[in-house]
Design a protein around this motif. Structure first.
Motif, PDB file in Angstrom:
ATOM      1  N   GLY A 165      -8.811   7.725 -21.353  1.00 25.38           N
ATOM      2  CA  GLY A 165      -8.439   6.328 -21.154  1.00 25.38           C
ATOM      3  C   GLY A 165      -7.411   6.154 -20.056  1.00 25.38           C
ATOM      4  O   GLY A 165      -7.483   5.212 -19.251  1.00 25.38           O
ATOM      5  N   LEU A 166      -6.433   7.075 -20.006  1.00 20.21           N
ATOM      6  CA  LEU A 166      -5.413   7.017 -18.961  1.00 20.21           C
ATOM      7  C   LEU A 166      -6.033   7.190 -17.577  1.00 20.21           C
ATOM      8  O   LEU A 166      -5.719   6.449 -16.638  1.00 20.21           O
ATOM      9  CB  LEU A 166      -4.362   8.100 -19.214  1.00 20.21           C
ATOM     10  N   LEU A 167      -6.927   8.161 -17.458  1.00 23.93           N
ATOM     11  CA  LEU A 167      -7.591   8.408 -16.176  1.00 23.93           C
ATOM     12  C   LEU A 167      -8.445   7.216 -15.751  1.00 23.93           C
ATOM     13  O   LEU A 167      -8.396   6.784 -14.593  1.00 23.93           O
ATOM     14  CB  LEU A 167      -8.455   9.668 -16.267  1.00 23.93           C
ATOM     15  N   VAL A 168      -9.225   6.677 -16.685  1.00 22.69           N
ATOM     16  CA  VAL A 168     -10.085   5.538 -16.365  1.00 22.69           C
ATOM     17  C   VAL A 168      -9.247   4.312 -16.019  1.00 22.69           C
ATOM     18  O   VAL A 168      -9.531   3.589 -15.048  1.00 22.69           O
ATOM     19  CB  VAL A 168     -11.041   5.238 -17.538  1.00 22.69           C
ATOM     20  N   GLY A 169      -8.191   4.072 -16.809  1.00 27.43           N
ATOM     21  CA  GLY A 169      -7.337   2.910 -16.552  1.00 27.43           C
ATOM     22  C   GLY A 169      -6.643   2.980 -15.207  1.00 27.43           C
ATOM     23  O   GLY A 169      -6.620   1.999 -14.447  1.00 27.43           O
ATOM     24  N   SER A 195      -6.068   1.455  -9.602  1.00 26.01           N
ATOM     25  CA  SER A 195      -5.881   1.859  -8.210  1.00 26.01           C
ATOM     26  C   SER A 195      -7.014   1.359  -7.325  1.00 26.01           C
ATOM     27  O   SER A 195      -6.800   1.019  -6.156  1.00 26.01           O
ATOM     28  CB  SER A 195      -5.769   3.385  -8.117  1.00 26.01           C
ATOM     29  N   THR A 196      -8.237   1.274  -7.872  1.00 23.66           N
ATOM     30  CA  THR A 196      -9.360   0.740  -7.104  1.00 23.66           C
ATOM     31  C   THR A 196      -9.161  -0.742  -6.824  1.00 23.66           C
ATOM     32  O   THR A 196      -9.428  -1.230  -5.714  1.00 23.66           O
ATOM     33  CB  THR A 196     -10.682   0.958  -7.857  1.00 23.66           C
ATOM     34  N   ALA A 197      -8.677  -1.461  -7.828  1.00 28.58           N
ATOM     35  CA  ALA A 197      -8.475  -2.901  -7.668  1.00 28.58           C
ATOM     36  C   ALA A 197      -7.300  -3.219  -6.746  1.00 28.58           C
ATOM     37  O   ALA A 197      -7.375  -4.121  -5.901  1.00 28.58           O
ATOM     38  CB  ALA A 197      -8.255  -3.544  -9.034  1.00 28.58           C
ATOM     39  N   ALA A 198      -6.218  -2.488  -6.893  1.00 26.59           N
ATOM     40  CA  ALA A 198      -5.003  -2.789  -6.121  1.00 26.59           C
ATOM     41  C   ALA A 198      -5.001  -2.136  -4.749  1.00 26.59           C
ATOM     42  O   ALA A 198      -4.335  -2.624  -3.822  1.00 26.59           O
ATOM     43  CB  ALA A 198      -3.770  -2.343  -6.911  1.00 26.59           C
ATOM     44  N   GLY A 199      -5.720  -1.019  -4.589  1.00 21.27           N
ATOM     45  CA  GLY A 199      -5.671  -0.302  -3.322  1.00 21.27           C
ATOM     46  C   GLY A 199      -4.326   0.396  -3.150  1.00 21.27           C
ATOM     47  O   GLY A 199      -3.583   0.608  -4.111  1.00 21.27           O
ATOM     48  N   THR A 200      -4.027   0.748  -1.927  1.00 20.34           N
ATOM     49  CA  THR A 200      -2.759   1.417  -1.631  1.00 20.34           C
ATOM     50  C   THR A 200      -2.036   0.687  -0.513  1.00 20.34           C
ATOM     51  O   THR A 200      -2.637  -0.098   0.220  1.00 20.34           O
ATOM     52  CB  THR A 200      -2.989   2.881  -1.207  1.00 20.34           C
ATOM     53  N   SER A 201      -0.747   0.967  -0.398  1.00 17.32           N
ATOM     54  CA  SER A 201       0.065   0.347   0.655  1.00 17.32           C
ATOM     55  C   SER A 201       1.044   1.380   1.199  1.00 17.32           C
ATOM     56  O   SER A 201       2.263   1.217   1.129  1.00 17.32           O
ATOM     57  CB  SER A 201       0.826  -0.870   0.092  1.00 17.32           C
ATOM     58  N   LEU A 221      -0.514   3.411  -6.717  1.00 20.17           N
ATOM     59  CA  LEU A 221       0.003   2.159  -7.277  1.00 20.17           C
ATOM     60  C   LEU A 221       1.479   1.977  -6.944  1.00 20.17           C
ATOM     61  O   LEU A 221       1.931   0.864  -6.635  1.00 20.17           O
ATOM     62  CB  LEU A 221      -0.191   2.149  -8.797  1.00 20.17           C
ATOM     63  N   ALA A 222       2.244   3.066  -6.977  1.00 20.43           N
ATOM     64  CA  ALA A 222       3.673   2.976  -6.674  1.00 20.43           C
ATOM     65  C   ALA A 222       3.933   2.610  -5.222  1.00 20.43           C
ATOM     66  O   ALA A 222       5.012   2.093  -4.887  1.00 20.43           O
ATOM     67  CB  ALA A 222       4.354   4.310  -7.003  1.00 20.43           C
ATOM     68  N   SER A 223       2.953   2.866  -4.343  1.00 24.06           N
ATOM     69  CA  SER A 223       3.146   2.543  -2.922  1.00 24.06           C
ATOM     70  C   SER A 223       3.307   1.046  -2.688  1.00 24.06           C
ATOM     71  O   SER A 223       3.806   0.628  -1.640  1.00 24.06           O
ATOM     72  CB  SER A 223       1.969   3.079  -2.099  1.00 24.06           C
TER      73      SER A 223
END
Length: 735
Positions: free
Chosen positions: A21-25, A30-36, A217-219
């Motif tokens: 669940g952690l991996l899928v979540g 991360s797919t929805a938010a992308g990276t920055s 996500l932290a980016s």
């Protein structure tokens, strides 16, 4: 630890599902938010950063990255009508491309100096509206495509620059797979069980995957460099696989001694699991020690790597016990299961090769210690030639467009043309502008300056830029000396008696400033991680000497890492053969990261070795036996762990990124020699010589320090490991 182990074992399906669940979540988020990610390496208090800030404020159009489009004719001249018309058409297309602020053509009055003396080479300046780190990749790639489409049989067209390099730099997605495959092979040979070999891979990958996705996500919340996920993967895979390896090894011994699966899992977590948590903590402390430097670029990488290490530790102490419970006896080899079924628990395990080596070392420790020390010092010697800096396109592989553009520019306009200095001047009054004019003339006479060109100031402007081309390449020592000379001598003399303020900026000056800041803060960083690491070791093993020995060994290991990096990347021993470009300075950020990672990893091996020795010491109070048994029992698994980590780190030599390749080479060789020479030779030899003093701690300090058990409760279920010469004595005593 025992409570956590029992819970994860009893609720193994729930534990595995929680991890899934952690991996899928995290994957969905991360797919929805992308990276920055942000690759800005600027330091607010440096002169080059102030120059860039002034440009961004007063001349936004001039503050973006400048790419260099360079062309060379095989025959004739770049001034020939066909060449001129062809390139003017290309430059017109590029000037209208998205993300391009302006183009300065060599065929214009402003760019007249951009044609070589023999008229066979010319270049255009392509000014982007964003810097190299924030430029849109698709827009830059479009410019690269336009440049490449301009090539003909008799006309070579290349393009270089920071944004182009970031866009075209190739990274290999297979390097991690190579390391993982090699690790799987090593563990298969050690355990003789496919399941036992696969478990450390599964838990290591689970921890790394969550760490990398969490980093993305932290980016969005903090500045993290795009190289951080690769670095986190490098560290996480290495430590994650090794941590799981130690626990699986202890669990297998417990099963062979007759413990039930549940009891064996609990025992493994309460002994090796504690050491894993402690070891992970030392790695994280070493990484987070980079915050003492106060550099945002490094802080982001430290967070990413430390977070990944924490998640690999979490996987090792939660997911792994659950998987061990599911597999039951399948973690043993077929021969071991057959032996257990036919003969029952094995209470006595011969020490084997490592036991024989421990006996030989105990007999003659001094000579072997001296030889080990000489080997480490010999490999470390190139360290004294270490030169930090920032590599440029001249260090790229020969086949890249950035390297070919660099070489063509150096051929036509001198090496300094690839890294001009940008002087940003504030000249609010007429006398200040007059002083700037004098400075421009004086600069032409300065040793090391090839050419000087000043952008004309329009009426009302108070900020001007001056382009200074050195005679030497951007990464050379002479160019760094020129920057210092301009700042300390030439410019202050021109500013005297006026309000003129001139700052030396540009990519070359920014790289030099970054290296200088890191070098100046390196002693503080070393002091912080040595103090914290030594304190943790003192708390764990109630000893003064053990932490000091560990710190000394860690410093030797760092010497090996930097010695190898200097020999290959700075001296050029095989760097071209590895496809890593030409020789050049070691990346300025590399020492900080390598020191942090290596200090933590070296402490890990010290912890796993000394914890077994300390466990035996606490039981027998016999130093010689404690050292001997500790080395004999941990030798095989430590050697396997070192080989696995060396395989994982070494695979990153082929990542396609020079800095990551430096990490891979330095860490792989250092870890291998750390275990095989230091932990298996020098550390035990020293501990034989120091005797009972190894375990001495002043009473007042013992009262002050908190108590922390790395080994857990003494393990009495399996019989102790004996050296070959002790086995007969033990058997006689039993009879």
């Amino acid at each position: 630890m025992s409570t956590l182990a029992r819970w994860c074992h009893r609720h193994r399906l729930v534990t595995v599902l929680l991890w899934v669940g952690l991996l899928v979540g995290l994957g969905a988020a991360s797919t929805a938010a992308g990276t920055s990610y942000s690759d800005s390496m600027s330091l607010p208090d440096t002169e080059s950063s102030k120059a860039m800030g002034l440009l961004q404020k007063s001349m936004p159009a001039s503050s973006g990255d400048t790419e260099t489009l360079v062309w060379q004719v095989a025959d004739g001249s770049v001034l020939d009508r066909t060449v001129k018309d062809h390139m003017n058409s290309t430059l017109q297309e590029i000037s209208g491309a998205p993300g391009v602020a302006s183009v300065i053509s060599p065929y214009s009055q402003q760019g007249a100096a951009q044609i070589s003396q023999d008229a066979t080479i010319a270049y255009a300046q392509v000014n982007l509206d964003a810097d190299a780190d924030t430029a849109d990749v698709a827009e830059v790639q479009h410019v690269v495509d336009l440049a490449e489409s301009a090539r003909t049989d008799g006309l070579d067209v290349q393009i270089g620059g920071g944004a182009v390099k970031n866009t075209t730099e190739s990274t290999s997605a297979t390097s991690e797979l190579i390391g993982v495959a090699a690790a799987l092979l090593v563990m298969g040979l050690v355990f003789r069980s496919a399941w036992a070999a696969a478990l450390p891979i599964l838990t290591g990958v689970a921890g790394v995957a969550t760490g990398v996705m969490a980093t993305g996500l932290a980016s969005h919340a903090m500045s993290i460099a795009s190289i951080a996920p690769t670095l986190a993967m490098l560290v996480g895979l290495g430590v994650g696989i090794d941590y799981a390896l130690f626990i699986v090894n202890r669990h297998r011994k417990g099963l062979m001694s007759g413990l039930s699966v549940g009891d064996s899992v609990t025992r493994a977590l309460d002994t090796s699991g504690r050491a894993v948590v402690f070891a992970g903590l030392t790695v994280m402390i070493a990484l987070l020690g980079m915050f003492a430097l106060g550099i945002g670029f490094l802080n982001g990488m430290a967070i990413a790597a430390a977070m990944t290490v924490a998640l690999t530790v979490l996987a090792a102490i939660t997911l792994l016990p659950a998987l061990l419970g599911m597999l039951k006896l399948r973690v043993l080899s077929r021969a071991q299961r057959r032996q257990l079924a036919e003969h029952g628990p094995v209470a006595l395990e011969p020490a084997g090769m490592w036991g024989r080596w421990a006996a030989k070392l105990q007999a003659r420790p001094t000579g072997k210690a001296v030889l080990a020390l000489l080997v480490m010092v010999a490999v470390s010697l190139p360290l004294f030639s270490l030169r930090l800096g920032s590599t440029d396109a001249g260090n790229d592989p020969k086949e890249t467009t950035t390297r070919q553009a660099y070489d063509t520019m150096a051929k036509g306009f001198g090496p300094g043309s690839n890294g001009p200095l940008v002087l940003v001047a504030e000249a609010p009054a007429a006398r200040d502008r007059a002083a700037l004019t004098v400075l421009v003339e004086d600069l032409r006479a300065v040793d090391g300056v090839a050419s000087v060109s000043a952008m004309p100031m329009r009426p009302g402007d108070t900020v001007a830029t001056v382009r200074v081309v050195p005679t030497t390449s951007p990464q050379s020592v002479e160019t760094s000396d020129l920057i210092t000379h301009l700042r300390d001598d030439v410019i202050p003399e021109a500013e005297q008696g006026t309000d003129l303020q001139v700052r030396v900026g540009g990519a070359t000056a920014m790289a030099a400033d970054f290296a200088d800041v890191l070098i100046s803060k390196l002693p503080v960083f070393l002091a912080v991680i040595i103090a914290l690491g030594g304190l943790l070791m003192m708390i764990a093993f109630r000893s003064v000497l053990v932490p000091l020995i560990g710190i000394g060994m860690n410093l030797l290991t760092m010497g090996v890492a930097f010695g190898a990096i200097v020999a290959v990347f700075q001296w050029g021993w095989g760097v071209e053969a590895l496809g890593l470009g030409a020789a050049g300075p070691v990346e300025a950020a590399a020492p900080i990261m390598i020191i942090a990672i290596l200090f933590g990893l070296s402490m890990d091996y010290q912890v796993f070795l000394i914890s077994r020795m300390h466990e035996e010491w606490a039981h027998t109070r016999d130093n010689r036996r404690a050292v001997r048994v500790g080395q004999a029992e941990t030798g095989r698994v430590l050697a396997a762990a070192a080989v696995i980590m060396a395989c994982v780190f070494g695979s990153f030599l082929f990542s396609g990124t020079r800095m990551i390749a430096e990490f891979g080479l330095g860490l792989a060789l250092a870890v291998l020699l750390d275990v095989l020479i230091l932990r298996m030779v020098l550390v035990p030899a020293l501990m034989y010589r120091f005797g009972r003093a190894n375990w001495w701690l002043p009473r007042w300090l013992d009262k002050v320090l908190p108590h922390l058990s790395v080994e857990g409760a003494p393990d009495r279920s399996p019989g102790p490991i004996f050296l070959p010469d002790e086995t007969e004595q033990y058997a006689d005593a039993r009879r």
